[in-house]
Motif scaffolding. Structure first.
Motif, short mmCIF file in Angstrom:
data_model
loop_
_atom_site.label_atom_id
_atom_site.label_comp_id
_atom_site.label_asym_id
_atom_site.label_seq_id
_atom_site.Cartn_x
_atom_site.Cartn_y
_atom_site.Cartn_z
N ILE A 84 50.09 40.17 38.52
CA ILE A 84 50.00 41.60 38.17
C ILE A 84 48.88 41.81 37.16
N ALA A 85 48.84 40.96 36.12
CA ALA A 85 47.79 41.08 35.10
C ALA A 85 46.41 40.94 35.73
N GLN A 86 46.25 39.97 36.62
CA GLN A 86 44.95 39.78 37.27
C GLN A 86 44.61 40.99 38.14
N ASN A 87 45.61 41.54 38.82
CA ASN A 87 45.36 42.74 39.63
C ASN A 87 44.87 43.90 38.77
N ILE A 88 45.42 44.03 37.56
CA ILE A 88 44.99 45.07 36.63
C ILE A 88 43.54 44.84 36.22
N LEU A 103 40.49 47.47 37.23
CA LEU A 103 39.76 48.15 36.17
C LEU A 103 38.37 47.56 35.94
N GLY A 104 38.06 46.48 36.65
CA GLY A 104 36.76 45.85 36.47
C GLY A 104 36.57 45.27 35.09
N LEU A 105 37.65 44.78 34.50
CA LEU A 105 37.58 44.21 33.16
C LEU A 105 37.26 42.72 33.24
N ASP A 106 36.41 42.30 32.36
CA ASP A 106 35.99 40.91 32.29
C ASP A 106 37.00 40.13 31.46
N THR A 124 55.93 42.16 29.26
CA THR A 124 55.49 40.86 29.78
C THR A 124 54.04 40.91 30.22
N VAL A 125 53.68 41.93 30.98
CA VAL A 125 52.31 42.04 31.49
C VAL A 125 51.33 42.35 30.35
N ALA A 126 51.74 43.19 29.40
CA ALA A 126 50.88 43.51 28.26
C ALA A 126 50.56 42.25 27.45
#
Length: 185
Positions: A166-170, A174-177, A27-29
């Motif tokens: 959860i996705a936003q927390n990841i 990770l500092g991903l844009d 789901t998160v992926a």
């Protein structure tokens, strides 16, 4: 160009969403890949048929069962790296030795450990339909689990919030844009 006048070369990054069955890897992926536009592979589809049948019949996999599967997951990771592409793959990656196989090149992989309480995960598994992993194998997954150590390329993310959170927390950890944020008016 960097401050020193040299060209900045970005290396591809492959995220491995890891954790016990039922923690929300798929789901998160899917949320992450929708937001990032990265290649995605559901690691369970790489299991040999014998592994799926063994788990479906209520028997946990052992290291010998997992070895060919881990090799296929590692091959997918390296295919992304060789193509110069980012990617996301799901894989339980329960033991450090498994993570070492997946990150055999030693760089370009970040493990995202989806961590949660056994009772919460058991509840999720009980309500899941159409998956080969029976709830009865959850104890064996927790028994095998070796949480990532500080020297591994990994972040721990709590699975209590909603999957989008959860996705936003990841992304934040990770500092991903997020390209969707960049293109917002």
């Amino acid at each position: 160009m960097g401050d020193d006048g040299h060209e900045i070369i970005e290396r591809p990054l492959v995220l491995v969403l890891m954790g016990v069955s039922g923690c929300g890897k798929t789901t998160v992926a899917e949320i992450l890949t929708d937001r990032l536009g990265w290649a995605y592979e559901e690691g369970d589809t790489l299991h040999p048929k014998a592994n799926v049948e063994k788990m479906a019949s209520g028997h946990p996999l052992d290291d010998a069962d997992r070895a060919p599967w881990l090799e296929k997951v590692a091959d997918w990771i390296e295919s992304r790296q060789d193509a110069g592409e980012n990617g996301v793959i799901t894989c339980s990656a329960l033991k450090r030795a498994y993570r070492e196989v997946l990150n055999r090149r030693g760089s370009g992989v970040e493990f995202v450990y989806l961590a949660g309480d056994k009772a919460l995960i058991a509840n999720r598994l009980a309500s899941r339909k159409g998956h080969f992993m029976p709830t009865g194998l959850l104890d064996s997954q927790f028994d095998a689990l070796q949480e990532p150590d500080a020297d591994e390329p990994a972040v721990r993310v709590d699975i209590t919030p909603a999957p989008r959170v959860i996705a936003q927390n990841i992304l934040d950890k990770l500092g991903l844009d997020d390209p969707a944020e960049r293109n917002a008016p």
